[in-house]
Design a protein around this motif. Structure first.
Motif, PDB file in Angstrom:
ATOM      1  N   ASP A  95       0.813  -1.221   0.000  1.00 53.42           N
ATOM      2  CA  ASP A  95       0.000   0.000   0.000  1.00 53.42           C
ATOM      3  C   ASP A  95       0.846   1.270   0.000  1.00 53.42           C
ATOM      4  OD1 ASP A  95      -2.280  -1.565  -0.053  1.00 53.42           O
ATOM      5  OD2 ASP A  95      -2.702  -1.338   2.084  1.00 53.42           O
ATOM      6  N   GLN A  96       2.111   1.175   0.350  1.00 60.91           N
ATOM      7  CA  GLN A  96       3.008   2.338   0.390  1.00 60.91           C
ATOM      8  C   GLN A  96       3.696   2.613  -0.944  1.00 60.91           C
ATOM      9  OE1 GLN A  96       1.773   3.900   3.084  1.00 60.91           O
ATOM     10  NE2 GLN A  96       3.848   4.586   3.443  1.00 60.91           N
ATOM     11  N   ILE A  97       3.440   1.812  -1.964  1.00 57.15           N
ATOM     12  CA  ILE A  97       4.093   2.014  -3.262  1.00 57.15           C
ATOM     13  C   ILE A  97       3.850   3.422  -3.791  1.00 57.15           C
ATOM     14  CG2 ILE A  97       4.095   1.319  -5.700  1.00 57.15           C
ATOM     15  CD1 ILE A  97       3.614  -1.579  -4.696  1.00 57.15           C
ATOM     16  N   ASP A  98       2.607   3.907  -3.718  1.00 56.32           N
ATOM     17  CA  ASP A  98       2.311   5.252  -4.223  1.00 56.32           C
ATOM     18  C   ASP A  98       3.064   6.319  -3.436  1.00 56.32           C
ATOM     19  OD1 ASP A  98       0.667   4.394  -6.301  1.00 56.32           O
ATOM     20  OD2 ASP A  98      -1.131   4.442  -5.049  1.00 56.32           O
ATOM     21  N   PHE A  99       3.198   6.122  -2.122  1.00 55.51           N
ATOM     22  CA  PHE A  99       4.006   7.054  -1.329  1.00 55.51           C
ATOM     23  C   PHE A  99       5.423   7.120  -1.888  1.00 55.51           C
ATOM     24  CE2 PHE A  99       7.424   7.477   1.716  1.00 55.51           C
ATOM     25  CZ  PHE A  99       7.192   8.754   2.189  1.00 55.51           C
ATOM     26  N   TRP A 100       6.033   5.948  -2.116  1.00 57.57           N
ATOM     27  CA  TRP A 100       7.414   5.917  -2.603  1.00 57.57           C
ATOM     28  C   TRP A 100       7.530   6.513  -4.002  1.00 57.57           C
ATOM     29  CZ3 TRP A 100      10.876   5.818   0.850  1.00 57.57           C
ATOM     30  CH2 TRP A 100      10.705   5.095   2.029  1.00 57.57           C
ATOM     31  N   LEU A 101       6.528   6.286  -4.830  1.00 61.11           N
ATOM     32  CA  LEU A 101       6.544   6.865  -6.174  1.00 61.11           C
ATOM     33  C   LEU A 101       6.512   8.391  -6.093  1.00 61.11           C
ATOM     34  CD1 LEU A 101       6.518   6.120  -9.174  1.00 61.11           C
ATOM     35  CD2 LEU A 101       4.035   6.268  -9.083  1.00 61.11           C
ATOM     36  N   ASN A 102       5.663   8.934  -5.253  1.00 63.08           N
ATOM     37  CA  ASN A 102       5.605  10.391  -5.074  1.00 63.08           C
ATOM     38  C   ASN A 102       6.902  10.925  -4.468  1.00 63.08           C
ATOM     39  OD1 ASN A 102       3.014  10.674  -6.141  1.00 63.08           O
ATOM     40  ND2 ASN A 102       2.066  10.220  -4.174  1.00 63.08           N
ATOM     41  N   TYR A 103       7.491  10.170  -3.574  1.00 61.47           N
ATOM     42  CA  TYR A 103       8.768  10.519  -2.949  1.00 61.47           C
ATOM     43  C   TYR A 103       9.865  10.641  -4.021  1.00 61.47           C
ATOM     44  CZ  TYR A 103      12.513   9.899   0.609  1.00 61.47           C
ATOM     45  OH  TYR A 103      13.593  10.042   1.433  1.00 61.47           O
ATOM     46  N   ILE A 104       9.887   9.683  -4.933  1.00 63.86           N
ATOM     47  CA  ILE A 104      10.868   9.700  -6.031  1.00 63.86           C
ATOM     48  C   ILE A 104      10.670  10.935  -6.895  1.00 63.86           C
ATOM     49  CG2 ILE A 104      11.574   8.530  -8.164  1.00 63.86           C
ATOM     50  CD1 ILE A 104      10.688   5.871  -6.705  1.00 63.86           C
ATOM     51  N   LYS A 105       9.433  11.191  -7.277  1.00 63.71           N
ATOM     52  CA  LYS A 105       9.142  12.342  -8.147  1.00 63.71           C
ATOM     53  C   LYS A 105       9.465  13.658  -7.455  1.00 63.71           C
ATOM     54  CE  LYS A 105       5.752   9.988 -10.967  1.00 63.71           C
ATOM     55  NZ  LYS A 105       4.350   9.843 -11.344  1.00 63.71           N
ATOM     56  N   GLU A 106       9.211  13.725  -6.157  1.00 64.28           N
ATOM     57  CA  GLU A 106       9.527  14.929  -5.386  1.00 64.28           C
ATOM     58  C   GLU A 106      11.035  15.213  -5.411  1.00 64.28           C
ATOM     59  OE1 GLU A 106       9.942  15.927  -0.684  1.00 64.28           O
ATOM     60  OE2 GLU A 106       8.152  14.817  -1.277  1.00 64.28           O
ATOM     61  N   ILE A 107      11.837  14.184  -5.308  1.00 63.91           N
ATOM     62  CA  ILE A 107      13.283  14.361  -5.231  1.00 63.91           C
ATOM     63  C   ILE A 107      13.932  14.456  -6.609  1.00 63.91           C
ATOM     64  CG2 ILE A 107      15.444  13.274  -4.450  1.00 63.91           C
ATOM     65  CD1 ILE A 107      13.620  12.000  -2.204  1.00 63.91           C
ATOM     66  N   LEU A 108      13.521  13.593  -7.537  1.00 64.44           N
ATOM     67  CA  LEU A 108      14.182  13.527  -8.836  1.00 64.44           C
ATOM     68  C   LEU A 108      13.449  14.288  -9.937  1.00 64.44           C
ATOM     69  CD1 LEU A 108      15.287   9.775  -8.859  1.00 64.44           C
ATOM     70  CD2 LEU A 108      16.628  11.784  -8.189  1.00 64.44           C
ATOM     71  N   GLY A 109      12.235  14.727  -9.668  1.00 64.36           N
ATOM     72  CA  GLY A 109      11.483  15.460 -10.683  1.00 64.36           C
ATOM     73  C   GLY A 109      11.210  14.577 -11.885  1.00 64.36           C
ATOM     74  N   ASN A 110      11.398  15.150 -13.054  1.00 60.37           N
ATOM     75  CA  ASN A 110      11.158  14.412 -14.292  1.00 60.37           C
ATOM     76  C   ASN A 110      12.455  14.125 -15.028  1.00 60.37           C
ATOM     77  OD1 ASN A 110       8.340  14.296 -14.000  1.00 60.37           O
ATOM     78  ND2 ASN A 110       8.163  16.393 -14.707  1.00 60.37           N
ATOM     79  N   ASP A 111      13.555  14.053 -14.284  1.00 59.29           N
ATOM     80  CA  ASP A 111      14.850  13.755 -14.900  1.00 59.29           C
ATOM     81  C   ASP A 111      14.828  12.379 -15.547  1.00 59.29           C
ATOM     82  OD1 ASP A 111      15.851  16.184 -14.142  1.00 59.29           O
ATOM     83  OD2 ASP A 111      17.006  15.421 -12.440  1.00 59.29           O
ATOM     84  N   ASN A 112      15.941  12.036 -16.156  1.00 62.96           N
ATOM     85  CA  ASN A 112      16.075  10.754 -16.840  1.00 62.96           C
ATOM     86  C   ASN A 112      16.431   9.651 -15.853  1.00 62.96           C
ATOM     87  OD1 ASN A 112      15.631  12.201 -19.165  1.00 62.96           O
ATOM     88  ND2 ASN A 112      17.777  12.358 -19.681  1.00 62.96           N
ATOM     89  N   TYR A 113      15.436   8.914 -15.434  1.00 66.53           N
ATOM     90  CA  TYR A 113      15.649   7.787 -14.539  1.00 66.53           C
ATOM     91  C   TYR A 113      14.593   6.725 -14.829  1.00 66.53           C
ATOM     92  CZ  TYR A 113      11.941  10.067 -11.820  1.00 66.53           C
ATOM     93  OH  TYR A 113      10.780  10.651 -11.424  1.00 66.53           O
ATOM     94  N   ILE A 114      14.848   5.543 -14.324  1.00 65.46           N
ATOM     95  CA  ILE A 114      13.946   4.411 -14.526  1.00 65.46           C
ATOM     96  C   ILE A 114      13.521   3.895 -13.152  1.00 65.46           C
ATOM     97  CG2 ILE A 114      13.880   1.997 -15.286  1.00 65.46           C
ATOM     98  CD1 ILE A 114      15.657   2.841 -17.618  1.00 65.46           C
ATOM     99  N   ILE A 115      12.262   3.498 -13.064  1.00 64.00           N
ATOM    100  CA  ILE A 115      11.735   2.926 -11.820  1.00 64.00           C
ATOM    101  C   ILE A 115      11.409   1.453 -12.058  1.00 64.00           C
ATOM    102  CG2 ILE A 115       9.848   2.998 -10.142  1.00 64.00           C
ATOM    103  CD1 ILE A 115       9.604   6.000 -10.757  1.00 64.00           C
ATOM    104  N   GLY A 116      11.794   0.626 -11.101  1.00 64.82           N
ATOM    105  CA  GLY A 116      11.430  -0.792 -11.113  1.00 64.82           C
ATOM    106  C   GLY A 116      10.648  -1.106  -9.842  1.00 64.82           C
ATOM    107  N   LEU A 117       9.917  -2.197  -9.872  1.00 67.61           N
ATOM    108  CA  LEU A 117       9.108  -2.615  -8.736  1.00 67.61           C
ATOM    109  C   LEU A 117       9.407  -4.088  -8.433  1.00 67.61           C
ATOM    110  CD1 LEU A 117       6.764  -1.841  -6.783  1.00 67.61           C
ATOM    111  CD2 LEU A 117       5.183  -2.603  -8.570  1.00 67.61           C
ATOM    112  N   VAL A 118       9.723  -4.384  -7.178  1.00 69.65           N
ATOM    113  CA  VAL A 118      10.059  -5.751  -6.784  1.00 69.65           C
ATOM    114  C   VAL A 118       9.168  -6.193  -5.630  1.00 69.65           C
ATOM    115  CG1 VAL A 118      11.825  -7.219  -5.721  1.00 69.65           C
ATOM    116  CG2 VAL A 118      12.460  -5.643  -7.549  1.00 69.65           C
ATOM    117  N   GLY A 119       8.501  -7.328  -5.827  1.00 73.70           N
ATOM    118  CA  GLY A 119       7.769  -7.996  -4.761  1.00 73.70           C
ATOM    119  C   GLY A 119       8.690  -9.060  -4.191  1.00 73.70           C
ATOM    120  N   ASN A 120       9.208  -8.843  -3.010  1.00 69.24           N
ATOM    121  CA  ASN A 120      10.183  -9.736  -2.399  1.00 69.24           C
ATOM    122  C   ASN A 120       9.494 -10.739  -1.463  1.00 69.24           C
ATOM    123  OD1 ASN A 120      12.777 -10.730  -1.841  1.00 69.24           O
ATOM    124  ND2 ASN A 120      13.077  -9.325  -0.146  1.00 69.24           N
TER     125      ASN A 120
END
Length: 177
Positions: A95-120
């Motif tokens: 349920d915290q995935i959206d929090f982390w996604l917003n956290y990434i966007k807040e810090i990195l903006g729209n720069d050139n980066y890739i996001i991956g998702l892992v269910g461990n």
């Protein structure tokens, strides 16, 4: 081979989802059943060869506890690949995935980066709280690559996923000579 290039990779997610062990196993170290929570950020260096070029990358392991999140912002700067990790036996971490996604966007903006998702922690399938269908739907919704794995029993799954993300980043954003 020429031209050393460095790529910063950061793992984010709630405390206890297994970020540290995913990195340990990817670096060829043994799985630690009783891993202490990460209270700061640590990194591990490695290399990969793609397109006849050597690329170094740093895997940053971040603390998942809320108290350390402001520190994580420092370690996130200039990240090129960010992997959000959740545990399949923890609805709260999913349920915290959206929090982390917003956290990434807040810090990195729209720069050139890739996001991956892992269910461990796929080895804990008897305690699974999120269906595979729901996990795949979330990855599709976010338009990110997704992997279900287990640091405890899958010695290559996360490493292969990481290498796929590195290839994607290099092919997408690295200048061709």
């Amino acid at each position: 081979m020429s031209d050393e290039r460095s790529i910063k990779v950061v793992l984010l997610g709630e405390a206890g989802v297994g970020k540290t062990n995913l990195i340990r196993v990817a670096m060829g170290k043994p799985f630690e059943k009783e891993e202490n929570s990460t209270i700061s950020s640590t990194f591990f260096e490695n290399e990969v060869v793609l397109n006849n070029k050597k690329y170094s990358y740093c895997l940053w392991d971040t603390a998942g506890q809320e108290i350390y999140r402001s520190l994580n912002k420092i370690f996130m700067k200039e990240s090129k690949i960010v992997i959000i990790v959740f545990s399949i036996d923890s609805r709260q971490s999913f349920d915290q995935i959206d929090f982390w996604l917003n956290y990434i966007k807040e810090i990195l903006g729209n720069d050139n980066y890739i996001i991956g998702l892992v269910g461990n922690k796929s080895d804990l399938f008897l305690n699974q709280q999120i269906s595979e269908k729901e996990m795949n739907k979330k990855a599709e919704e976010l338009q990110v690559k997704f992997k279900i794995t287990s640091a405890a029993i899958d010695k290559v799954g996360f490493k292969e996923f990481l290498e796929d993300l590195l290839k994607e980043y290099i092919n997408k954003y690295s200048p061709q000579d």
